[in-house]
Design an enzyme around this catalytic site. Structure first.
Site, PDB file in Angstrom:
ATOM      1  N   ARG A  13      64.139  38.759  37.123  1.00  0.00           N
ATOM      2  CA  ARG A  13      64.593  39.607  36.022  1.00  0.00           C
ATOM      3  C   ARG A  13      65.805  38.951  35.368  1.00  0.00           C
ATOM      4  O   ARG A  13      66.802  38.672  36.034  1.00  0.00           O
ATOM      5  CB  ARG A  13      64.971  40.987  36.570  1.00  0.00           C
ATOM      6  N   ASN A  43      69.018  50.833  39.202  1.00  0.00           N
ATOM      7  CA  ASN A  43      70.025  49.976  39.828  1.00  0.00           C
ATOM      8  C   ASN A  43      70.851  50.859  40.745  1.00  0.00           C
ATOM      9  O   ASN A  43      71.307  51.937  40.335  1.00  0.00           O
ATOM     10  CB  ASN A  43      70.951  49.364  38.777  1.00  0.00           C
TER      11      ASN A  43
HETATM   12  C1  BGC Z   1      75.058  45.816  36.192  1.00  0.00           C
HETATM   13  C2  BGC Z   1      75.304  44.370  36.552  1.00  0.00           C
HETATM   14  C3  BGC Z   1      76.553  44.264  37.412  1.00  0.00           C
HETATM   15  C4  BGC Z   1      76.333  45.064  38.674  1.00  0.00           C
HETATM   16  C5  BGC Z   1      77.504  45.039  39.651  1.00  0.00           C
HETATM   17  C6  BGC Z   1      75.269  46.775  37.334  1.00  0.00           C
HETATM   18  O1  BGC Z   1      75.915  47.890  36.837  1.00  0.00           O
HETATM   19  O2  BGC Z   1      73.796  45.984  35.620  1.00  0.00           O
HETATM   20  O3  BGC Z   1      75.411  43.647  35.371  1.00  0.00           O
HETATM   21  O4  BGC Z   1      76.886  42.948  37.708  1.00  0.00           O
HETATM   22  O5  BGC Z   1      76.112  46.412  38.345  1.00  0.00           O
HETATM   23  O6  BGC Z   1      78.614  45.663  39.094  1.00  0.00           O
END
Ligand code: BGC
Length: 504
Positions: free
Chosen positions: A97, A328
Site C-alpha cells: 500500500r 488503521n
Molecule cells: C498515518 C500514518 C502515520 C501513522 C503513525 C497513521 O495515522 O496514516 O501516516 O505514520 O499513523 O502515526
C-alpha cells in the site's frame, strides 16, 4: 469446557488455556506493508512536482515539527523505489500500500496541467511491483494537499469534491488498468484535524467548525470518487475501492450506563462521524452526535448547528460508497464522562462530547506520546467495528509500533505477535477480516514528530545520503508470520541477514 481448552489439550501447543501457535490465517487473508508519499518519497520539488501543504508547513514554520525536519528528502524513495521493492520481496508480502502525491501528478492541484514525470514515476513503481507479483494498493490521498488548493480553502471549500473527483479520474484512468485496490482517503479524522486543531497541516485551528466542515466536504468528495469509479471504471477495470479510518480501541472505564454511552459517543465523534454516513442503515451523521452538537451550538448562541447536516439527497449519494472497511489501528484507552476536564477550546469537538480518556501507567508506552499498548487492543477494535456494522469486510490497512532507533526491537516484535493473535481471535469469532498491512515498511517522516519516532520494519539511516535501509528483528519475525501463516512465539531469526526467498 471451552472449545479452546479441548483443542489445547489435543494440540499441546497452547499458552495458558488458549490455542496459540497452531492457528493459521485463512487462504483468502492477505498480508502486506504500507507507506505514504510525503513520508518516504522526498524529491519535493523535482521533475515538476508542485508544493503541498506539508512542504509549505515544514518550510515556513519548521518549529512546528519536533526535530524541525521535513520530507524534502525523507527516504528518497523517488530515487530508491527499486530498493523498496527489493525489501518487499525480502519480506515476501503480497500487497504493497502506497499513496500517490496529488501535487506530483497535478502540481497546482487542478487537472488542467498533468506532470508527466510524476505519472512515469508511479507507472515504474507499479510495473516493478507487478513484475514480482506484488499487488499494489493505492491510497489516493494521504494528507498532502496541493498548497494551491489550500489557498482556495482546501477541505473547507465544498468544491474540494470536484477537485478530488478530477484528480481521482486521472488516477483511475492512468493506473487502473493494473491497480485493482484503491482507497480514497487515509484517516479523515487526521485530515480534518488540520482544520480543527494544530495537530496537522495546515494547522488552521478552527476548532469546532473547521473539522466539521471538512468532515462534510470530505465525505462528499469520497462519494464522488466512488461513484466515478463504480460507474465509469469498474465495468472495465474490475477493482475495489474503499475508505480508510483510524479506529482506536475503547472500553468504558466502569460498568455504569454513563460510561457505556461515553464509549458510544466517543466512537461517533472520532470515527462514526465518517463511517455512519457510508455503512449505517439509514446514512447521515450519527444521531446522538448530531443532537449533542446542535444542543451545544444553541447553548453557545449560534443560530445553526456547527455540524452542518446532509440533505436527504446527499445522504443517499454517500450511503454504501465503500467496498471494504479499511482501518488503521494503533492505540487504545478507557473512556468516561467522569474523566472530562474543561481544558478544551470552546467551541471544539472535544468540548462537544465532554469526556476524557485514560491509559493506565502499566501499559507499555511507545515512542509516541499518544500511543500506549492496550491489552488485546486489536481484538477490541475489530469487535467494535463488527458490532457497529455487522459482517462488514475489514482490511487492517495500518498497524505497528513506534520506537527510537535500533535494530533489535523486541517491543515491536511483541506488538506484532499480539496484534496478529488479536486478528486470529477475531477470525475465530467469524469477524470478516481479510487482510493485514503492517505500518511501516521503513522508518519515515512521522509528521509532527519528524524523524524522532520510528515505525519501520527496516531502519533508515537518515544521515546517510544513500538512506541505507537495514532490516530490524521485527522484519524477520513478520516475514516468518507471513510465510508460515502462523504466529510462532518461539521463532528467532538465525542471523540478521535478509535474503529473498524463491518465488519472490
Ligand atoms: C498515518 C500514518 C502515520 C501513522 C503513525 C497513521 O495515522 O496514516 O501516516 O505514520 O499513523 O502515526
Amino acid at each position: 469446557m471451552k472449545l479452546a481448552v479441548l483443542l489445547c489439550s489435543a494440540l499441546a501447543v497452547c499458552h495458558g488455556a488458549e490455542v496459540k501457535q497452531s492457528r493459521k490465517f485463512p487462504n483468502y487473508f492477505v498480508f502486506g506493508v504500507g507507506t505514504a508519499a510525503y513520508q518516504i518519497e522526498g524529491a519535493w520539488n523535482e521533475d515538476g512536482k508542485g508544493e503541498n501543504i506539508w512542504d509549505y508547513l515544514t518550510h515556513t514554520n519548521p518549529s512546528a515539527i519536533v526535530d524541525q525536519s521535513n520530507g524534502d528528502i525523507a527516504c528518497d524513495s523517488y530515487h530508491n523505489y527499486k530498493r523498496d521493492i527489493e525489501m518487499l520481496r525480502e519480506l515476501g508480502v503480497s500487497v504493497y500500500r502506497f499513496s500517490v502525491s496529488w501535487s506530483r501528478i497535478l502540481p497546482e492541484g487542478l487537472s488542467y496541467y498533468i506532470n508527466e514525470a510524476g505519472i512515469t514515476y508511479y507507472n515504474n513503481l507499479i510495473d516493478e511491483l507487478l513484475k514480482y507479483n506484488i499487488q499494489p494498493m493505492i491510497t489516493i490521498y494521504h494528507w498532502d494537499l496541493p498548497q494551491r488548493l489550500q489557498e482556495l480553502g482546501g477541505f473547507m471549500n465544498p468544491l474540494i469534491a470536484d477537485w478530488f473527483e478530477d484528480y481521482a479520474r486521472i488516477v483511475f484512468k492512468t493506473f487502473g488498468d493494473r491497480v485493482k485496490f484503491f482507497a480514497t482517503f487515509n484517516e479523515p479524522s487526521e485530515i480534518c484535524s488540520g482544520y480543527g486543531s494544530l495537530g496537522k497541516a495546515p494547522m488552521l485551528n478552527e476548532t469546532g467548525f473547521g473539522d466539521y466542515l471538512c468532515a462534510r466536504n470530505l465525505l462528499l468528495a469520497h462519494a464522488k470518487a466512488y461513484h466515478l469509479y463504480n460507474d465509469e471504471f469498474r465495468p472495465t477495470q474490475g477493482g475495489v475501492i474503499g475508505f480508510i479510518l483510524a479506529v482506536s480501541s475503547t472500553e468504558p472505564l466502569t460498568d455504569s450506563e454513563e460510561d457505556k454511552f461515553a464509549v458510544e459517543l466517543y466512537s461517533q465523534a472520532t470515527w462514526g462521524i465518517y463511517t455512519d454516513p457510508i455503512y449505517s442503515k439509514e446514512g447521515g451523521f450519527p444521531k446522538e452526535l448530531v443532537e449533542r452538537v446542535a444542543a451545544k451550538s444553541a447553548a453557545q448562541g449560534y443560530s445553526r448547528s456547527r455540524l452542518p447536516d446532509f440533505s436527504e439527497e446527499e445522504k443517499a449519494f454517500i450511503l454504501g460508497t465503500s467496498d471494504f472497511f479499511g482501518v488503521n489501528h494503533y492505540s487504545g484507552s478507557y473512556v468516561s464522562q467522569t474523566l472530562y476536564t474543561s481544558q478544551h477550546a470552546i467551541p471544539s469537538a472535544l468540548d462537544d462530547i465532554e469526556m476524557g480518556t485514560y491509559a493506565p501507567d502499566e501499559w507499555l508506552q511507545s515512542a509516541s506520546s499518544w500511543f500506549q499498548l492496550m491489552p488485546n487492543s486489536v481484538h477490541i477494535f475489530l469487535k467494535l467495528i463488527n458490532a457497529r456494522y455487522p459482517g462488514v469486510r475489514i482490511y487492517i490497512t495500518e498497524n505497528g509500533w513506534s520506537s527510537r532507533e535500533g535494530i533489535v526491537d523486541e517491543d515491536r516484535v511483541n506488538y506484532y505477535r499480539s496484534a496478529l493473535e488479536g486478528v486470529l481471535d477475531a477470525l475465530d469469532e467469524g469477524i470478516n477480516v481479510h487482510g493485514y498491512l503492517a505500518w511501516s515498511l521503513m522508518d519515515n517522516f512521522e509528521w509532527m514528530a519528524g524523524y524522532s519516532e520510528r515505525f519501520g520494519l527496516y531502519e533508515v539511516d537518515f544521515n546517510d545520503p544513500n538512506r541505507t535501509r537495514t532490516p530490524r528483528k521485527s522484519a524477520f519475525i513478520y516475514k516468518n508470520i507471513m510465510k508460515t501463516r502462523m504466529v510462532d512465539h518461539d521463532y528467532e531469526p538465525e542471523s540478521y541477514v535478509m535474503t529473498i526467498d524463491e518465488g519472490h
